[in-house]
Scaffold this motif. Structure first.
Motif, PDB file in Angstrom:
ATOM      1  N   LYS A 238       6.055  -4.417   3.281  1.00  0.00           N
ATOM      2  CA  LYS A 238       4.569  -5.358   3.411  1.00  0.00           C
ATOM      3  C   LYS A 238       4.214  -5.521   1.387  1.00  0.00           C
ATOM      4  CE  LYS A 238       0.760  -2.643   4.456  1.00  0.00           C
ATOM      5  NZ  LYS A 238      -0.515  -2.200   4.910  1.00  0.00           N
ATOM      6  N   VAL A 246      -0.588 -14.925   1.716  1.00  0.00           N
ATOM      7  CA  VAL A 246      -1.006 -13.710   2.360  1.00  0.00           C
ATOM      8  C   VAL A 246      -1.124 -12.652   1.744  1.00  0.00           C
ATOM      9  CG1 VAL A 246      -0.416 -11.914   4.190  1.00  0.00           C
ATOM     10  CG2 VAL A 246      -0.119 -14.395   4.189  1.00  0.00           C
ATOM     11  N   GLN A 247      -1.543 -12.192   0.997  1.00  0.00           N
ATOM     12  CA  GLN A 247      -1.541 -11.113   0.021  1.00  0.00           C
ATOM     13  C   GLN A 247      -2.302  -9.010   0.006  1.00  0.00           C
ATOM     14  OE1 GLN A 247      -4.364 -11.641  -3.354  1.00  0.00           O
ATOM     15  NE2 GLN A 247      -4.152 -13.427  -3.346  1.00  0.00           N
ATOM     16  N   ASN A 248      -2.231  -9.687   1.677  1.00  0.00           N
ATOM     17  CA  ASN A 248      -2.250  -7.924   2.628  1.00  0.00           C
ATOM     18  C   ASN A 248      -1.947  -8.047   3.745  1.00  0.00           C
ATOM     19  OD1 ASN A 248      -4.031  -9.998   3.354  1.00  0.00           O
ATOM     20  ND2 ASN A 248      -5.927  -8.278   3.587  1.00  0.00           N
ATOM     21  N   PRO A 249      -0.142  -8.532   4.098  1.00  0.00           N
ATOM     22  CA  PRO A 249       0.174  -8.641   5.433  1.00  0.00           C
ATOM     23  C   PRO A 249      -0.469  -7.169   5.685  1.00  0.00           C
ATOM     24  CG  PRO A 249       1.507  -8.331   3.552  1.00  0.00           C
ATOM     25  CD  PRO A 249       0.256  -8.457   2.706  1.00  0.00           C
ATOM     26  N   THR A 250      -0.391  -7.613   7.863  1.00  0.00           N
ATOM     27  CA  THR A 250      -0.729  -6.440   8.258  1.00  0.00           C
ATOM     28  C   THR A 250       0.832  -6.249   8.088  1.00  0.00           C
ATOM     29  OG1 THR A 250      -0.940  -7.280  10.584  1.00  0.00           O
ATOM     30  CG2 THR A 250      -2.474  -7.358   8.626  1.00  0.00           C
ATOM     31  N   GLU A 253       2.197  -8.057  11.784  1.00  0.00           N
ATOM     32  CA  GLU A 253       3.335  -8.807  10.359  1.00  0.00           C
ATOM     33  C   GLU A 253       4.349  -8.670   9.900  1.00  0.00           C
ATOM     34  OE1 GLU A 253      -1.205 -11.247   9.362  1.00  0.00           O
ATOM     35  OE2 GLU A 253      -0.037 -10.331   8.061  1.00  0.00           O
ATOM     36  N   GLN A 321       8.490 -14.191   3.824  1.00  0.00           N
ATOM     37  CA  GLN A 321       7.068 -14.675   3.282  1.00  0.00           C
ATOM     38  C   GLN A 321       6.426 -15.782   4.274  1.00  0.00           C
ATOM     39  OE1 GLN A 321       7.134 -14.838  -1.075  1.00  0.00           O
ATOM     40  NE2 GLN A 321       7.501 -12.604  -0.604  1.00  0.00           N
ATOM     41  N   ALA A 325       3.644 -15.508   6.198  1.00  0.00           N
ATOM     42  CA  ALA A 325       2.261 -16.561   6.531  1.00  0.00           C
ATOM     43  C   ALA A 325       1.992 -17.707   7.571  1.00  0.00           C
ATOM     44  CB  ALA A 325       2.732 -17.694   5.087  1.00  0.00           C
ATOM     45  N   ARG A 328       0.099 -15.554   9.878  1.00  0.00           N
ATOM     46  CA  ARG A 328      -1.111 -15.269   9.493  1.00  0.00           C
ATOM     47  C   ARG A 328      -2.161 -16.791   9.976  1.00  0.00           C
ATOM     48  NH1 ARG A 328      -4.214 -11.836   5.984  1.00  0.00           N
ATOM     49  NH2 ARG A 328      -2.847 -10.352   7.069  1.00  0.00           N
ATOM     50  N   LYS A 329      -1.728 -17.341   9.872  1.00  0.00           N
ATOM     51  CA  LYS A 329      -2.324 -19.446   9.872  1.00  0.00           C
ATOM     52  C   LYS A 329      -2.391 -19.471  10.999  1.00  0.00           C
ATOM     53  CE  LYS A 329      -1.367 -24.753   8.769  1.00  0.00           C
ATOM     54  NZ  LYS A 329      -1.381 -24.550   9.831  1.00  0.00           N
ATOM     55  N   GLU A 332      -5.513 -17.077  11.803  1.00  0.00           N
ATOM     56  CA  GLU A 332      -6.611 -17.641  11.617  1.00  0.00           C
ATOM     57  C   GLU A 332      -6.852 -18.634  11.957  1.00  0.00           C
ATOM     58  OE1 GLU A 332      -8.622 -16.273   9.648  1.00  0.00           O
ATOM     59  OE2 GLU A 332      -7.742 -14.617   9.106  1.00  0.00           O
TER      60      GLU A 332
END
Length: 443
Positions: A238, A246-250, A253, A321, A325, A328-329, A332
């Motif tokens: 992480k 993405v500052q707080n990846p799960t 992820e 990274q 990202a 996450r995109k 969302e």
């Protein structure tokens, strides 16, 4: 695993609901998502070691203990099937489940070794023998939707294997069913006929004929490996994955991105002119947490969506990274697409057709992933403690990854299936091995 180790099924019977399904519930409608779901069974195994202390282990009659536990499982399963009555029925065409109370198949098997032999050095071929063979699913009125196999080890431990029809059951529905079953084992009185299907919100089509094979996944010569990501390694991942995007990846992820990155590298190393130039990570999502309507949160059945993350296979190192990202995109965008009121059957149908179209693109190598993390499988306590969990990949489907929590809820166990030549490179990837153990003991 030595050849003398055997799993012998010595008894099978059909467990029927303790209460007959009322006439007005005899026909259970299949949702549009169930109609798109493949007609396959998916497996799960729950391992319950004998937790008695050494003195008790040496003095207890294991056979009597197992007999009593098996009786309890069958009696409570009968009661639970009354609440989840479609599980005891048969699929009829493309639109209905006939809730005819035919029941679920229950098998009993004896394993001539202690459970530690299966857990300390897991062999996937042996583990599959702990699952009920689908030949028992055949019947005059159709296929069983649920098959259970109670495997009794020499030490008194029990491994309960399941084969579950994906046609009307997803992981959320299965975990709900198992925890209702375990609650019944503890004597909790629950009302019958609790099953409320996804079709109440997204009804199916009476004349369903999918234009695309939604799960067109090759079954080439493949190998499955189990990867264990400990919580400390996940925290390091992480930190490595965090970026301005993405500052707080799960947890899911970063583990998924690492598997994807290493799988792509293996594929590129084996590349030839026939290999696609782009790669996609297709992540299955529990839509109950995304759809705006609160009425869908506890619906039973398939309520799954997906989002794609795309990476172009270019020369040079794939950006870790960047993969996080992209995931996450995609997630969302899925929330924006379905997190509003007014989503209907046509929207869901188009969404699933898009999934099928991506799978069939010749210029795209697809990796499919499903996460069962945060589903309470490890809380399934039938009265003799919580389980250690093993989840074999589904019939070794190429490029499929399944993620589950470890028993403490902090780590992640992944089942990854790749082509043989890709796996040979993947499982020796130094970056992967810095964060994951390959085929470790379950304990």
């Amino acid at each position: 695993m030595s050849l003398e180790v055997k799993v012998e099924v010595f008894h099978n019977e059909r467990i029927t609901p303790s209460f007959l399904t009322p006439h007005h519930l005899k026909s259970f409608s299949i949702s549009i998502l169930d109609q798109f779901s493949p007609s396959i069974h998916f497996p799960v195994i729950l391992f319950y070691p004998n937790t008695n202390d050494i003195h008790e282990v040496n003095n207890i009659d294991h056979q009597c203990l197992v007999v009593e536990r098996t009786k309890l499982l069958k009696r409570s399963l009968s009661e639970t099937l009354s609440r989840f009555y479609p599980f005891a029925g048969r699929i009829q065409g493309q639109a209905l489940v006939c809730c005819n109370d035919k029941g679920a198949m229950f098998l009993e098997a004896q394993v001539n070794c202690p459970m530690s032999r299966a857990l300390d050095n897991p062999d996937l071929g042996f583990v599959k023998e702990l699952l009920p063979n689908l030949q028992y699913a055949e019947g005059d009125s159709g296929h069983d939707l649920l098959l259970v196999q109670a495997n009794c080890f020499e030490c008194g431990g029990i491994a309960i294997g399941f084969n579950i029809s994906h046609k009307i059951i997803d992981a959320f529905t299965l975990s709900t069913f198992l925890n209702s079953w375990s609650a019944t084992c503890h004597g909790l009185q629950l009302p019958p006929h609790q099953y409320v299907g996804v079709a109440s919100r997204f009804p199916g089509l009476q004349s369903f004929k999918p234009q695309l094979r939604v799960l067109k996944i090759s079954t080439e010569r493949c190998i499955t490996r189990r990867l264990l990501f400990e919580s400390s390694k996940i925290e390091s991942l992480k930190t490595k994955a965090a970026s301005a995007a993405v500052q707080n990846p799960t947890r899911v992820e970063v583990v998924s991105a690492l598997i994807w990155k290493c799988a792509m590298k293996a594929s590129t190393s084996n590349s030839d002119s026939a290999r696609p130039s782009s790669s996609a990570w297709l992540q299955t999502v529990n839509m109950r947490k995304i759809l705006a309507q609160p009425s869908v949160e506890n619906l039973m059945g398939n309520l799954l969506g997906f989002f794609p993350a795309i990476s172009r296979k270019e020369e040079g190192e794939v950006d870790f990274q960047g993969l996080v990202a992209a995931m996450r995109k995609g997630f969302e965008e899925l929330k924006v697409k379905f997190g509003t009121d007014g989503i209907g059957v046509d929207d869901v149908s188009r969404h699933l057709q898009e999934y099928g179209e991506l799978l069939q693109k010749d210029d795209l190598e697809c990796y499919c992933s499903t996460s069962w993390c945060r589903l309470p499988f490890h809380e399934t306590n039938f009265g003799w403690g919580k389980p250690l969990i093993s989840c074999p990949a589904m019939v070794d489907l190429k490029n499929l990854t399944t993620l589950m929590d470890t028993s403490d809820g902090s780590g992640i166990a992944a089942r990854v299936t790749l082509k043989e030549d890709d796996m040979a490179i993947f499982e020796n990837n130094e970056e992967l091995l810095a964060y994951a153990s390959v085929n470790p003991g379950v304990v």
